[in-house]
Design a protein around this motif. Structure first.
Motif, PDB file in Angstrom:
ATOM      1  N   CYS A  76      29.751 -35.312  -3.544  1.00 41.22           N
ATOM      2  CA  CYS A  76      29.269 -35.107  -4.913  1.00 41.22           C
ATOM      3  C   CYS A  76      30.313 -35.585  -5.914  1.00 41.22           C
ATOM      4  O   CYS A  76      31.523 -35.493  -5.672  1.00 41.22           O
ATOM      5  CB  CYS A  76      29.016 -33.611  -5.097  1.00 41.22           C
ATOM      6  SG  CYS A  76      28.455 -33.141  -6.735  1.00 41.22           S
ATOM      7  N   CYS A 114      15.482 -32.725   1.489  1.00 40.14           N
ATOM      8  CA  CYS A 114      15.563 -34.091   0.970  1.00 40.14           C
ATOM      9  C   CYS A 114      16.276 -35.009   1.960  1.00 40.14           C
ATOM     10  O   CYS A 114      17.098 -34.567   2.768  1.00 40.14           O
ATOM     11  CB  CYS A 114      16.261 -34.118  -0.393  1.00 40.14           C
ATOM     12  SG  CYS A 114      18.034 -34.330  -0.284  1.00 40.14           S
ATOM     13  N   THR A 143      25.616 -27.097  -5.467  1.00 40.09           N
ATOM     14  CA  THR A 143      24.793 -27.725  -6.508  1.00 40.09           C
ATOM     15  C   THR A 143      23.345 -27.287  -6.284  1.00 40.09           C
ATOM     16  O   THR A 143      22.982 -26.180  -6.653  1.00 40.09           O
ATOM     17  CB  THR A 143      24.974 -29.257  -6.489  1.00 40.09           C
ATOM     18  OG1 THR A 143      24.958 -29.701  -5.140  1.00 40.09           O
ATOM     19  CG2 THR A 143      26.267 -29.682  -7.142  1.00 40.09           C
ATOM     20  N   CYS A 144      22.540 -28.133  -5.648  1.00 41.49           N
ATOM     21  CA  CYS A 144      21.141 -27.714  -5.424  1.00 41.49           C
ATOM     22  C   CYS A 144      21.084 -26.711  -4.272  1.00 41.49           C
ATOM     23  O   CYS A 144      22.012 -26.615  -3.461  1.00 41.49           O
ATOM     24  CB  CYS A 144      20.292 -28.932  -5.109  1.00 41.49           C
ATOM     25  SG  CYS A 144      20.735 -29.728  -3.557  1.00 41.49           S
ATOM     26  N   CYS A 310      24.261 -40.672 -10.243  1.00 39.19           N
ATOM     27  CA  CYS A 310      25.663 -40.390  -9.895  1.00 39.19           C
ATOM     28  C   CYS A 310      26.318 -41.597  -9.253  1.00 39.19           C
ATOM     29  O   CYS A 310      27.537 -41.724  -9.286  1.00 39.19           O
ATOM     30  CB  CYS A 310      25.749 -39.166  -8.991  1.00 39.19           C
ATOM     31  SG  CYS A 310      25.448 -37.685  -9.951  1.00 39.19           S
ATOM     32  N   CYS A 343      24.103 -33.342 -14.234  1.00 37.29           N
ATOM     33  CA  CYS A 343      23.293 -33.269 -13.007  1.00 37.29           C
ATOM     34  C   CYS A 343      22.092 -32.355 -13.266  1.00 37.29           C
ATOM     35  O   CYS A 343      22.203 -31.360 -13.994  1.00 37.29           O
ATOM     36  CB  CYS A 343      24.153 -32.713 -11.881  1.00 37.29           C
ATOM     37  SG  CYS A 343      23.239 -32.359 -10.376  1.00 37.29           S
ATOM     38  N   CYS A 376      13.367 -33.086  -3.583  1.00 34.90           N
ATOM     39  CA  CYS A 376      14.508 -32.793  -4.465  1.00 34.90           C
ATOM     40  C   CYS A 376      13.957 -32.101  -5.707  1.00 34.90           C
ATOM     41  O   CYS A 376      13.548 -32.751  -6.667  1.00 34.90           O
ATOM     42  CB  CYS A 376      15.229 -34.080  -4.857  1.00 34.90           C
ATOM     43  SG  CYS A 376      16.436 -33.760  -6.144  1.00 34.90           S
ATOM     44  N   TYR A 379      15.532 -32.849  -9.543  1.00 34.71           N
ATOM     45  CA  TYR A 379      15.163 -34.105 -10.207  1.00 34.71           C
ATOM     46  C   TYR A 379      13.653 -34.249 -10.348  1.00 34.71           C
ATOM     47  O   TYR A 379      13.162 -34.764 -11.355  1.00 34.71           O
ATOM     48  CB  TYR A 379      15.795 -35.312  -9.481  1.00 34.71           C
ATOM     49  CG  TYR A 379      17.263 -35.400  -9.847  1.00 34.71           C
ATOM     50  CD1 TYR A 379      17.674 -36.066 -10.992  1.00 34.71           C
ATOM     51  CD2 TYR A 379      18.223 -34.739  -9.100  1.00 34.71           C
ATOM     52  CE1 TYR A 379      19.005 -36.095 -11.367  1.00 34.71           C
ATOM     53  CE2 TYR A 379      19.570 -34.758  -9.454  1.00 34.71           C
ATOM     54  CZ  TYR A 379      19.950 -35.439 -10.597  1.00 34.71           C
ATOM     55  OH  TYR A 379      21.267 -35.455 -10.977  1.00 34.71           O
TER      56      TYR A 379
HETATM   57  S1  BJ8 Z   1      26.222 -34.265  -9.403  1.00 37.20           S
HETATM   58  S2  BJ8 Z   1      23.020 -35.477  -8.329  1.00 37.20           S
HETATM   59  S3  BJ8 Z   1      25.988 -36.046  -6.436  1.00 37.20           S
HETATM   60  S4  BJ8 Z   1      24.539 -32.753  -6.692  1.00 37.20           S
HETATM   61  S5  BJ8 Z   1      18.811 -35.424  -3.884  1.00 37.20           S
HETATM   62  S6  BJ8 Z   1      21.015 -33.149  -2.317  1.00 37.20           S
HETATM   63  S7  BJ8 Z   1      20.157 -32.719  -5.787  1.00 37.20           S
HETATM   64  S8  BJ8 Z   1      17.820 -32.091  -3.205  1.00 37.20           S
HETATM   65  S9  BJ8 Z   1      22.601 -35.293  -4.689  1.00 37.20           S
HETATM   66 FE1  BJ8 Z   1      23.977 -34.887  -6.413  1.00 37.20          FE
HETATM   67 FE2  BJ8 Z   1      26.338 -33.984  -7.220  1.00 37.20          FE
HETATM   68 FE3  BJ8 Z   1      24.183 -33.602  -8.730  1.00 37.20          FE
HETATM   69 FE4  BJ8 Z   1      25.217 -35.998  -8.499  1.00 37.20          FE
HETATM   70 FE5  BJ8 Z   1      19.957 -31.824  -3.732  1.00 37.20          FE
HETATM   71 FE6  BJ8 Z   1      18.289 -33.516  -4.875  1.00 37.20          FE
HETATM   72 FE7  BJ8 Z   1      18.906 -33.822  -2.339  1.00 37.20          FE
HETATM   73 FE8  BJ8 Z   1      20.731 -34.247  -4.264  1.00 37.20          FE
END
Ligand code: BJ8
Length: 430
Positions: A76, A114, A143-144, A310, A343, A376, A379
């Protein structure tokens, strides 16, 4: 050509599966990249890096490790490379952009996960990623929900996984969480390397990453020209290579290609005729070798002029202020820069809407293609408000959901061709 078989075997890779992956990569690369017309000469460097991405670059990393340096793998853009460099470490991106050992991943993860998450499980389980095998620390992040929960299982496969906690909102108390977490990460890096970060070390790390980001900003700005001096595919490749290559060497190569693009712009030269419909891609990151969508767009009469992603501008926007003269001041400026990343895991996330709009204007985009990976939620759900907002501004927009398979290629091509045609007509009429 150097034979790296022993190096891959020593890293514990499954040689047969790894050969199959490299063959697949080589043929996709030939079809999508090498076949492009009128590429800038400077792309030769990035082609070379790609051809050696599992070869020479891995050897370089192993040589650096033999000298005592540590390699940090990350998934990330919230993992601050400045801190890794400050302990003399090397940071590499681990996100995988291809289906691999999906059946194996689905023994650990629900099918409705995803493709990006399934992919990094698949690369690990299939033993085909030399980067993860040589990493001294792999950094995950909250994150997610998909990633957050997947790391609980991934830790069984990758015991040196370290998870950063990231806030979900942008209030002052959330910034404090980020700062606490970056300080914890700093301690962890110091423990791993035995190096204590001081002002000089951190400032040097900041300077190296700022230079890299500045070069990428320069490249992004040049894509505002019509005709576009470089294809979206090639610009994406440069942004992907940014996660693997040695930062100063990469920066030099990006600045060199920018010099060449400036000459092209002066001479009115481009990779597609002036007036070709110009697309901005916005959404999930596109990790190597996820080139499916850009390849379809650019073979359907469009040209990509920016990536709100990203692996693109969201990851590289904003520099860190280098002027602080205490460690705490520099840590604060690092936190300030990363806290601005928009994000979709943040709520609410108005900055992203504004950025898409301003990127569309800055790069003279005629339309926006919003790209979400299937399943995902951040998004996919955020694409609703983006579509509303862009429609209000009369910016044509199309929302797409896809994964890493090739099964929907025909369907995507039909939809994209229709969108490009519609955008073309609206440009002619305006
Ligand atoms: S800052 S976008 S690199 S978390 S596509 S794994 S969000 S379910 S990649 Fe990300 Fe860091 Fe945010 Fe950037 Fe989850 Fe969606 Fe899969 Fe994702």
């Amino acid at each position: 050509m150097t034979d790296y078989t022993q190096m891959w075997a020593d890293l514990g890779l499954d040689l047969e599966a790894h050969d199959a992956l490299l063959n697949m990569l080589g043929s996709v690369y030939g079809d999508i990249y090498v076949s492009q017309k009128n590429r800038p000469e400077g792309m030769g460097y990035f082609d070379f890096v790609m051809s050696e991405i599992h070869g020479l670059r891995i050897k370089e990393l192993l040589d650096a490790k033999a000298e005592g340096r540590k390699v940090i793998g990350s998934f990330c853009v919230f993992v601050p490379e400045e801190l890794t460099l400050a302990v003399d470490g090397i940071q590499v991106g681990l996100c995988a952009g291809a289906d691999f050992a999906t059946d194996e991943s689905e023994k650990y993860l629900p099918r409705s996960t995803c493709a990006l998450i399934k992919s990094f499980f698949g690369f690990k389980l299939g033993k085909v990623c030399p980067y993860i095998e040589l990493s001294d620390m792999v950094v995950g992040e909250t994150t997610c929900d998909g990633k957050k929960k997947a790391y609980e299982i991934f830790k069984e496969l990758q015991p040196n996984l370290y998870v950063l906690e990231l806030p979900q909102m942008k209030n002052p108390q959330d910034r404090e969480i980020l700062k606490t977490e970056y300080l914890r990460f700093k301690d962890e890096l110091e423990k791993l390397t035995g190096i204590t970060i001081n002002v000089d070390r951190l400032r040097k790390g900041i300077e190296i990453v700022n230079n890299k980001r500045e070069a990428l900003h320069r490249l992004a700005a040049l894509r505002a020209a019509d005709p576009a001096p470089i294809s979206g595919l090639d610009a994406l490749l440069i942004n992907q290579v940014a996660f693997y290559d040695d930062p100063p060497r990469f920066t030099e190569a990006v600045n060199k290609i920018c010099d060449e693009l400036e000459v092209r712009i002066k001479n009115g030269e481009g990779v597609a005729p002036k007036g070709t419909p110009r697309m901005l891609i916005s959404g999930c990151p596109m990790a190597v070798p996820n080139w499916k969508l850009p390849a379809i767009i650019e073979s359907s009469g469009g040209i990509i002029v920016g990536e709100e992603s990203c692996v693109g501008e969201r990851g590289e926007r904003n520099l860190v202020d280098e002027s602080g003269d205490t460690l705490d001041a520099l840590m604060d400026t690092i936190v300030d820069r990363y806290f601005q990343i928009d994000c979709a895991v943040y709520t609410p996330n108005p900055d992203r809407l504004q950025h898409i709009e301003s990127m569309a204007k800055d790069y003279n985009a005629d339309g926006v293609i919003h790209y979400s990976l299937q399943f995902c939620q951040p998004y996919m759900i955020e694409s609703y408000s983006i579509e509303q907002k862009l429609r209000e501004e009369n910016i044509p927009v199309m929302r797409l959901e896809t994964d890493y398979s090739q099964e929907d290629t025909g369907q995507l091509k039909t939809r994209i061709e229709t969108f490009v045609e519609m955008v073309k007509r609206s440009v002619v009429m305006s």
